[in-house]
Scaffold this active site. Sequence first.
Site, mmCIF file in Angstrom:
data_model
loop_
_atom_site.group_PDB
_atom_site.id
_atom_site.type_symbol
_atom_site.label_atom_id
_atom_site.label_comp_id
_atom_site.label_asym_id
_atom_site.label_seq_id
_atom_site.Cartn_x
_atom_site.Cartn_y
_atom_site.Cartn_z
ATOM 1 N N LYS A 123 -0.014 14.382 1.118
ATOM 2 C CA LYS A 123 -1.356 14.670 0.588
ATOM 3 C C LYS A 123 -1.558 16.179 0.364
ATOM 4 O O LYS A 123 -2.500 16.603 -0.284
ATOM 5 C CB LYS A 123 -2.427 14.105 1.519
ATOM 6 C CG LYS A 123 -2.450 12.566 1.547
ATOM 7 C CD LYS A 123 -3.507 12.067 2.517
ATOM 8 C CE LYS A 123 -3.556 10.551 2.650
ATOM 9 N NZ LYS A 123 -4.398 9.901 1.623
ATOM 10 N N HIS A 140 0.794 -1.234 0.000
ATOM 11 C CA HIS A 140 0.000 0.000 0.000
ATOM 12 C C HIS A 140 0.817 1.270 0.000
ATOM 13 O O HIS A 140 0.251 2.350 0.035
ATOM 14 C CB HIS A 140 -0.919 0.047 1.230
ATOM 15 C CG HIS A 140 -2.125 -0.823 1.112
ATOM 16 N ND1 HIS A 140 -3.277 -0.409 0.492
ATOM 17 C CD2 HIS A 140 -2.357 -2.086 1.523
ATOM 18 C CE1 HIS A 140 -4.166 -1.372 0.535
ATOM 19 N NE2 HIS A 140 -3.640 -2.410 1.157
ATOM 20 N N LYS A 157 -14.772 7.894 -5.020
ATOM 21 C CA LYS A 157 -16.098 8.194 -4.452
ATOM 22 C C LYS A 157 -16.613 9.524 -4.995
ATOM 23 O O LYS A 157 -17.788 9.659 -5.320
ATOM 24 C CB LYS A 157 -16.024 8.274 -2.922
ATOM 25 C CG LYS A 157 -15.556 7.001 -2.239
ATOM 26 C CD LYS A 157 -15.257 7.287 -0.761
ATOM 27 C CE LYS A 157 -14.412 6.199 -0.142
ATOM 28 N NZ LYS A 157 -13.805 6.609 1.144
ATOM 29 N N LYS A 172 -9.414 13.573 3.949
ATOM 30 C CA LYS A 172 -8.498 12.433 3.994
ATOM 31 C C LYS A 172 -7.578 12.638 5.186
ATOM 32 O O LYS A 172 -7.573 13.710 5.791
ATOM 33 C CB LYS A 172 -7.689 12.327 2.707
ATOM 34 C CG LYS A 172 -7.096 13.674 2.235
ATOM 35 C CD LYS A 172 -6.326 13.561 0.939
ATOM 36 C CE LYS A 172 -7.208 13.507 -0.281
ATOM 37 N NZ LYS A 172 -7.104 12.292 -1.040
ATOM 38 N N ARG A 173 -6.811 11.613 5.535
ATOM 39 C CA ARG A 173 -5.830 11.795 6.600
ATOM 40 C C ARG A 173 -4.941 13.005 6.281
ATOM 41 O O ARG A 173 -4.680 13.291 5.121
ATOM 42 C CB ARG A 173 -4.948 10.542 6.723
ATOM 43 C CG ARG A 173 -5.676 9.360 7.320
ATOM 44 C CD ARG A 173 -6.160 9.663 8.711
ATOM 45 N NE ARG A 173 -5.035 9.865 9.598
ATOM 46 C CZ ARG A 173 -4.714 9.057 10.601
ATOM 47 N NH1 ARG A 173 -5.446 8.003 10.865
ATOM 48 N NH2 ARG A 173 -3.670 9.319 11.359
ATOM 49 N N THR A 203 -8.873 6.188 -2.687
ATOM 50 C CA THR A 203 -10.206 5.672 -3.009
ATOM 51 C C THR A 203 -11.218 6.791 -2.846
ATOM 52 O O THR A 203 -12.288 6.761 -3.446
ATOM 53 C CB THR A 203 -10.608 4.488 -2.107
ATOM 54 O OG1 THR A 203 -10.386 4.867 -0.740
ATOM 55 C CG2 THR A 203 -9.820 3.247 -2.440
HETATM 56 C C1 PLP Z 1 -12.510 6.754 1.484
HETATM 57 C C2 PLP Z 1 -12.049 7.104 2.822
HETATM 58 C C3 PLP Z 1 -10.692 7.338 3.067
HETATM 59 C C4 PLP Z 1 -9.642 7.289 1.970
HETATM 60 O O1 PLP Z 1 -9.536 8.571 1.397
HETATM 61 P P1 PLP Z 1 -8.293 8.969 0.462
HETATM 62 O O2 PLP Z 1 -8.710 10.303 -0.061
HETATM 63 O O3 PLP Z 1 -8.240 7.946 -0.617
HETATM 64 O O4 PLP Z 1 -7.088 9.025 1.306
HETATM 65 C C5 PLP Z 1 -10.304 7.672 4.336
HETATM 66 N N1 PLP Z 1 -11.190 7.770 5.343
HETATM 67 C C6 PLP Z 1 -12.505 7.560 5.143
HETATM 68 C C7 PLP Z 1 -13.434 7.705 6.290
HETATM 69 C C8 PLP Z 1 -12.982 7.220 3.883
HETATM 70 O O5 PLP Z 1 -14.288 7.001 3.708
#
Ligand code: PLP
Length: 775
Positions: A516, A331, A622, A510-511, A618
Amino acid sequence: MGKDPEHAKFFDWRMALSHAIRDRIVDRWVASTRRTYEQDGKRVYYLSMEFLIGRLLEDGIVNLGLVEEVGETLRTFGIDYRSVLEDEPDAALGNGGLGRLAACFLDSLSTIGCPAMGYGIRYENGLFKQSFVDGRQVESPETWLQEPHPWEFGRPEVRFTLGFRGEVTTENGRTVWKPSELLQAEAFDTPIVGWQGRWANTLRLWAGRAVDPFDLDRFNAGDFAAAAEHEALARTISRVLYPEDSNEAGKELRLKQEFFFSAASIRDILRRFEGQHEDLRALPKKVAIQLNDTHPAIAGPELLRILHDERGLSFEEALEITHGCMNYTNHTLLPEALERWDERLFGRLLPRHLQIIDRIDDAHYRANPTRLLSARSDGQVKMGELSFIVANKVNGVSALHTDLMKKTVFKDLHGLHPDRIVNETNGVTPRRWLHSCNPGLSSLITDSIGDGWIADLEQLERLEPFIGKDDWLHRFRAVKAENKVTLCDYIAERHGMRLNPDAMFDIQIKRIHEYKRQHLNILEAIAHWQEIKDTPGGDWVPRVKIFAGKAAQGYHFAKDIIHLINDVAKVVNADAETRDSLQVIFLPNYNVTLAEHLIPAADLSEQISTAGKEASGTGNMKFALNGALTIGTLDGANVEIRERVGEENFFLFGMLADEVMQRRMIHDHAQQAIAADPRLARALEAIRSGTFSPQDPGRYVHIADNLTWSDYFLVCSDFSAYWQAQREADHAYRDPDLWARKAALNVARSGWFSSDRTIRGYMCDIWGAESLLAP
Ligand SMILES: *Cc1c(COP(=O)(O)O)cnc(C)c1O
């Protein structure tokens, strides 16, 4: 619930409803389990330190097709359906993308009818809860298990005793490990039901228990605390996710957690296999184990140890069987995130496993004497290399990431095993991430092309002919507008801030991590704010910038970025000159539920990582699926998203992965970028001089210094291109129909990013597993 409806609270309604739904799920669950035993097909075991599953009640209702019925039933009692759903706490069993991926995979495995089981840890407190005090992140324990959790079934009869430390001896020619510290793993099962309830698999989570829960002698001697000590220690193993590992005690606990759930899972897998089969050599025919990152990597040596030390197979045979069962998903390429353990710590806790790892490594070296990397060197046990050597297949999570894996971290090993690495680009479940979270869009799609898309997302292609029709596009725009109003109400109610629903909703959730680049986003917002102030009353495209995300507790720079964004928000939102054109808000405690509220309302999706650093992402999928346009770099799955949705429907900017590596060679790359862009220089100066922290002007000097002098993640070098791409987004947004067409094309062309497609890829390329459902 043993209460008169008159006195029932939302909690009671939720529990009553959950039990009613659960009953119906259990029927399917039992039927699926029975079928799995009868057919004796290959089973898939997904080992993951995290399962970020979020709420489960709506999932159950939607998958069983009971939405109408449940709504009506509650109405007869005068109870609001949404309020009951909102009462459920999120299962906070993950940090972010990796854990959410595991949850989407469980959903898809059940929808497809692949016999599978998820294995993880039942964290009592999960990941911390985030709040802000004066703009600063404050962590408090998550208490999701304080209320009864209606979805799990305790299995006190399924317990394994596991050991740590102790010594390794030889008895009658066999190696025996005698651990000196024992504890038990107890199983808790959650059924995971697929679309239309045709199949249900199990998520089995392990909880730590003491072998001797209570020391009566010490209790009677009056030492009450000591009497309960065993129990407390055993429980700490399943208490929190990712305990701080900046001190030695934390590191040890983390390694113990990894062994704890991996070893319990391996025992469970063997017990099930041996109940039905005689010959252990058939294991790879019946069992596929997937390691979600290296956290469960110790499962390999543990399986080998049991086969060799306990079942008496030769080492070579045990290695071959283990190799036939294990697969590993990588990952990350970030060197600091690749797991390594100090060999002294490792050897102290797991002395026999250290020996086994050396033998695996030796065997590999003898077969490949030209190799450069090994699983143990420089005093460290290297979990990435170990996983690669043990695994049958190794996969990356996007095309770019897999390619970089072959060229960087695993270059040497890939050269020796050119067929081992495969790509399986991540995906998200369309049930949660479109159908449930965006009912308006879901209805519009179903009205247009029927509901087959929910289990076959590529059918969304059939929307394309509708996009040219004015009335359809009008409905599409109305859905987004309504979702934005709903979000505005939600935020007003919870956070007391009124957002402008006509503005472009620009979202980065995101984190928080330097790679990022939330700081690139806020830097651009500052520059934009300064430009608006230069020409108040100008014809600006109004923006709402929304951030959410947690920073690791010990990651101070990331926490300072949160603080900065909150401070900028305070100044910008209070500015009467700019308020109509720019608002900034950072929502606390990002989790799955908050994502479900935000994503359907997004116009612009921020996916701006330094190229080469985001393995897949991911969140990006979405957003596209819910009709947001992406502003992003060519990183992770952004590359594939852009290819599919069309380059004219994606705001691309920034350096490519190889340009990033080149740029870093220039020692003053940041200063050059600052000198070339006065907007960047001015925004940095505002941060440095305390514009956003007037009571504490020096607060962000270190951030400005970091960006000026080292800037490892190339925020400055990508700034001008990012700024330009943002203005292109503004320009496109001025034409609402043009924007809506682009957004709708993102929806129509995102069907490939279903986790159903990803899971079919794993089944075919990696596991050799089949669906047990009739087609
Ligand atoms: C989808 C999702 C992530 C992943 O987000 P990235 O933008 O791909 O880092 C992290 N936390 C939650 C709660 C999510 O639903």
